[in-house]
Enzyme design. Structure first.
Site, PDB file in Angstrom:
ATOM      1  N   GLY B 145       3.183   3.439  -4.403  1.00  9.62           N
ATOM      2  CA  GLY B 145       2.430   2.309  -4.915  1.00  9.62           C
ATOM      3  C   GLY B 145       0.985   2.387  -4.449  1.00  9.62           C
ATOM      4  O   GLY B 145       0.669   3.062  -3.472  1.00  9.62           O
ATOM      5  N   CYS B 146       0.117   1.682  -5.151  1.00  2.50           N
ATOM      6  CA  CYS B 146      -1.311   1.756  -4.818  1.00  2.50           C
ATOM      7  C   CYS B 146      -1.606   1.146  -3.449  1.00  2.50           C
ATOM      8  O   CYS B 146      -2.311   1.740  -2.639  1.00  2.50           O
ATOM      9  CB  CYS B 146      -2.151   1.109  -5.922  1.00  2.50           C
ATOM     10  SG  CYS B 146      -1.643  -0.550  -6.390  1.00  2.50           S
ATOM     11  N   TYR B 147      -1.066  -0.045  -3.188  1.00  2.00           N
ATOM     12  CA  TYR B 147      -1.294  -0.650  -1.874  1.00  2.00           C
ATOM     13  C   TYR B 147      -0.692   0.201  -0.749  1.00  2.00           C
ATOM     14  O   TYR B 147      -1.358   0.441   0.266  1.00  2.00           O
ATOM     15  CB  TYR B 147      -0.699  -2.059  -1.818  1.00  2.00           C
ATOM     16  CG  TYR B 147      -1.469  -3.125  -2.549  1.00  2.00           C
ATOM     17  CD1 TYR B 147      -2.788  -3.434  -2.206  1.00  2.00           C
ATOM     18  CD2 TYR B 147      -0.880  -3.883  -3.558  1.00  2.00           C
ATOM     19  CE1 TYR B 147      -3.480  -4.452  -2.851  1.00  2.00           C
ATOM     20  CE2 TYR B 147      -1.560  -4.894  -4.209  1.00  2.00           C
ATOM     21  CZ  TYR B 147      -2.863  -5.184  -3.855  1.00  2.00           C
ATOM     22  OH  TYR B 147      -3.544  -6.194  -4.489  1.00  2.00           O
TER      23      TYR B 147
END
Lengths: 342, 342, 342, 342
Positions: B145-147
């Site tokens: 995921g990006c986070y």
């Protein structure tokens, strides 16, 4: 009652916002406007949104130009307020939107600002415990910093109720107007649009001791604050994400109850319905503070988030609210709780 | 070597970014593009920035349309990747940019995603300890995921070196593309411009268990994470402000040394010179990660801040980087470390 | 072939963009970087997005520091290019991204720039009739202004085909990077975000005579231009809305045909499918020009709209494209037609 | 006098802005709020900036729920106002912020809106010649479109004074709130931030016949308008750049004099001092119109540029101003000329 008000530093963002609000205040008549480097210019060329004052000419900031007013708002660079205030005499209400008189501890002042401490004035955050009493009848007001306003209002209920441990961790995003109107390369639109960036990381921001002062007072014991400010691609607004470890026995219910109790009668602080989180757009241009709080069981922390307009409640709105209290006027006079959205 | 690549979900932001990068990859030839609700439309009408593919027509996402490729990138809604991957067979490299195969713990998956766990694939964050080895020769990749990408890279050096206590506190700001292209009222330009707002507060965000998984692995013991995401008024970028309490004996020097050692040879991770903090604009459109770290003595915490482009390193760039490793290509092939700024 | 390139003025937006593109150019090796007021500083502190050059130190702009290169890109304030170019000698390719050598008419130069005319160099807009021939083998290139690039490409097909009358009316919106990196109050993020404003209204903008020069050449007779530039709240991009009265007999079909013919083989100019209009985001960071044209029967006007990235095709991309032609390299080498969107 | 006002369509941008203004109006009491698809919800969840109304529940839009008010503001989709207005009876002041009753020519209506013409109501642009007289005592008001407001105010002085030829050329930039709150992919923050794009090019925008109607009336003869709207990356504001060919004998002085005369006594229209051009930020959230005009001798054209807030003067502010006139209240009551800037 007609209150004659002067604004020193009328060409900057804080001074301009003070004028925007004072123009809408039913008891205020706007007197002298000063702005040293812009003295002689018409306000309309510098603050074109303040149409009714477009033809007013800025004067020098001197005891003479500021004489004859009931209230003088100071929007001056740090370190210049003391000299001006002294000349105005003890009967004029002086509302300092700068930092000079906020801190009680001279050592903190000197460490963060690098100059001799000028003193401490009654602090213009009426919502804090004892806050209103300190302002009533006062002739001097130190308006809080924008970040301390957002952070103190988000966390004081938790500290005052003894719900959380002493270290608060705060990450806040601010609109660029918080950095002022003096042009610097990193504040250019080209640099800030589309970009988030931190600054003053690691305890270096000057607003840190002010937050510590407020939260320690609420807690009745020393509180430390880890504060990281970030610059957000928007002109106005602060979103402060604050948290602290819960003390034993704390539950979602006790947290909610403490905030409801602490904020229930506040005319400008809106504890949002459960599940709804604040957005800075909702308070834009208003003196409102939107707050939400949650207890995150998985990490045993209380998380409180507040949104304010850094120029309104965070600066000039807080100043007018405090002026109203000091003068015995209704606290909400001339101030709005309605944001300009979208 | 010519790698024939298909992209399933080519009309969304993740799929579009994968195509942007694959078009610049010297060994990749772009094959089938699919997009169910937009099947039959030309890509040029949906992704006008991808001019060289403007006349390509989107097909349905089926085993048949996706057959005959060396690599298939999946940019599908959560829960749909398993069925597609199964039909593609074991010899095709499947790179899933969705969440389906990221989590090792089935209970975490079910709690946060509310559906049965599909399994776990090699995790596409090569910079983590052991990260590259897990990807070499693999035929399945779960893109992070990006986070979690931003947060894990900012904090794993501290945890791997035993510098900090187990609770990490993270407040991250994301550009709106992280929320996808499906239109919702709160994602309208009118709503997001000029506004910062939090969401998924209190541990609710689905990326939380993924961060916990990564940081616990780095620490060799359980780590908890207090994670607050916020939506920032910009299309791209994540700024992750992360901190954790320092362990006894930690100093500014030991922190710096640990980060220098952990990140020294990373082609995409740039530990900035001391005193310089990251900005999301500097990594826009690139696969670069800019990181800075500090030890705040006053609060005894290590503060690490990272900036990535959520669509590039945070999604499609990480996917291409991992594909390169899996296929035995040079890891940096087709990827840039140069941001589009200002 | 290895082309050794220097960039004078590497700390500004044009210079930084030149470096961003040259870093991706397979035949270019980056040599000296200069920046007078920032000489002695590392580029990483000034242009943090250019990571591969972060440790390069800026030098003074002198004949000595710029010696020994095949190509020198000048990103200097107006009026400084002539002196530098003279010292570099006739065998070095000098690409001037400033205005000094764009105008043929000395009177125009003097009226708009207020200094003596330095001369005229081959004009770096290859798409204009005869544009490529003028650049082949040249050792001097005057890179067009950003607005004239957008406007000339939008309108020259109509003028070259004799479809429209002589007065062109242009209203263009530009991102703020077009105004440069020197900090001024009106370019602060606080001022530009959320605001559109015109400037140089009424024929005062310095790019006006350059547009007139290009369109008159295309028309084979004098063309006048009413040009109104506006500042838009975005870092990059120009959207030029151009129109002119149609000549008798013009129809939607003749207009479309003329544009298709004029632009058919252009590697960087994309005439969009009928009904699709350009957006600046689609060309961000790329050398692409998106154009659409329509004939509005009700007002008997041809309306052509173009979108470019002012720093790429509008400045540094056009410079690299022209350099490629001058050096006999493939025109598209190192340049992209793919925008960074969203 | 207490005016009891209902707002139909209170969950959208126009309805929300009407409420924001009515809350500040000293003679208005807010009654029923309706919103069909959101009926049953609290307003606080939909319009969190309208704190004083947060607990109000939206009702269905029916004759019954809207009964018992002095004024009903309609913010409904096109085509729905007639049926509602009919049911309200002739004694209730109905202020339609939609398009239904703006156009006098039924053919224009049918061509641009594709439905039967509902009729024509007094037009709520008091600044036009005869505008106030048409509204005094009226029980029906058609609030102008946002673009026609900006364009008509910028150009009517030139047409009324016979200074310009009949074809007006207008390129206007609008904030995204003008496109409403219904979510569409092209209105996502990810799409609009950092991007300028045109739409409705070539005479297709529905506001075109309304501009023609107003300018033709001012000119006393038919005027045609070439109108190109563009979407700008900001939530609010319209900047309209308008021009027309000057008639023989026109000079800078005659133009200035005509505008000064036409706009001198207008409480909401501010002709800026010569040389100062409008910016949308300066009128944000206010009912002010900032206008500047110039005569460009080189192209023999008059160029007039106006800035308004599309939701305030362009919609709800214009509605309240017209309501004040219709009810015999002071025209400026409850309305501000001070923008929220920066």
């Amino acid at each position: 009652m007609v209150v004659r008000a002067a604004v020193a530093g009328a060409s900057g963002y804080a001074g301009g916002e003070a004028l925007r609000l004072l123009l809408a205040h039913p008891e205020v008549e706007i007197g002298t406007l000063t702005g040293n480097s812009n003295a002689g210019q018409k306000l309309g060329a510098l603050q074109p949104h303040l149409w009714p004052l477009a033809d007013r000419v800025l004067e020098e900031t001197t005891a003479k130009t500021l004489a004859g007013h009931d209230v003088v708002f100071l929007a001056l660079p740090h370190g210049q307020s003391a000299a001006v205030a002294e000349q105005l005499g003890p009967d004029v209400l002086v509302v300092d939107m700068g930092a000079d008189f906020r801190l009680k501890n001279a050592g903190d002042w000197e460490r963060f600002y690098g100059s001799p401490h000028a003193g401490t004035w009654p602090y213009g955050l009426p919502e804090l415990p004892g806050g209103r009493a300190a302002l009533e009848g006062s002739k001097r007001i130190a308006v809080p910093g924008c970040y301390p306003t957002a952070v103190s209002l988000a966390l004081f209920p938790a500290y005052a109720a003894g719900l959380v441990e002493n270290q608060a961790i705060v990450v806040a995003a601010s609109g660029t107007s918080g950095a002022g109107k003096a042009p610097k390369p990193n504040l250019l639109g080209s640099e800030v649009m589309g970009s988030m960036s931190p600054y003053g990381v690691g305890g270096g921001h000057r607003h840190t001791p002010e937050m510590i002062q407020n939260l320690s007072a609420a807690a009745g014991e020393p509180v430390t604050v880890s504060f990281t400010p970030t610059l957000a691609p928007m002109p106005r607004g602060i979103l402060a994400t604050c948290s602290a470890q819960a003390r034993p026995g704390v539950t979602a219910e006790t947290v909610r109850a403490a905030y409801e109790k602490a904020l229930a009668d506040e005319p400008f602080v809106h504890l949002l319905p459960e599940g709804q989180w604040p957005a800075t757009a909702s308070v834009q241009g208003s003196n409102a503070v939107h707050i939400q709080v949650a207890y995150d069981e998985a990490v045993d922390r209380v998380i409180a988030i507040s949104a304010i307009d850094n120029l309104t409640k965070g600066t000039a709105g807080g100043a007018v609210q405090s002026m109203n209290i000091a003068l015995g006027l209704p606290e909400e006079l001339g101030l709005s709780t309605i944001g300009v959205a979208p």
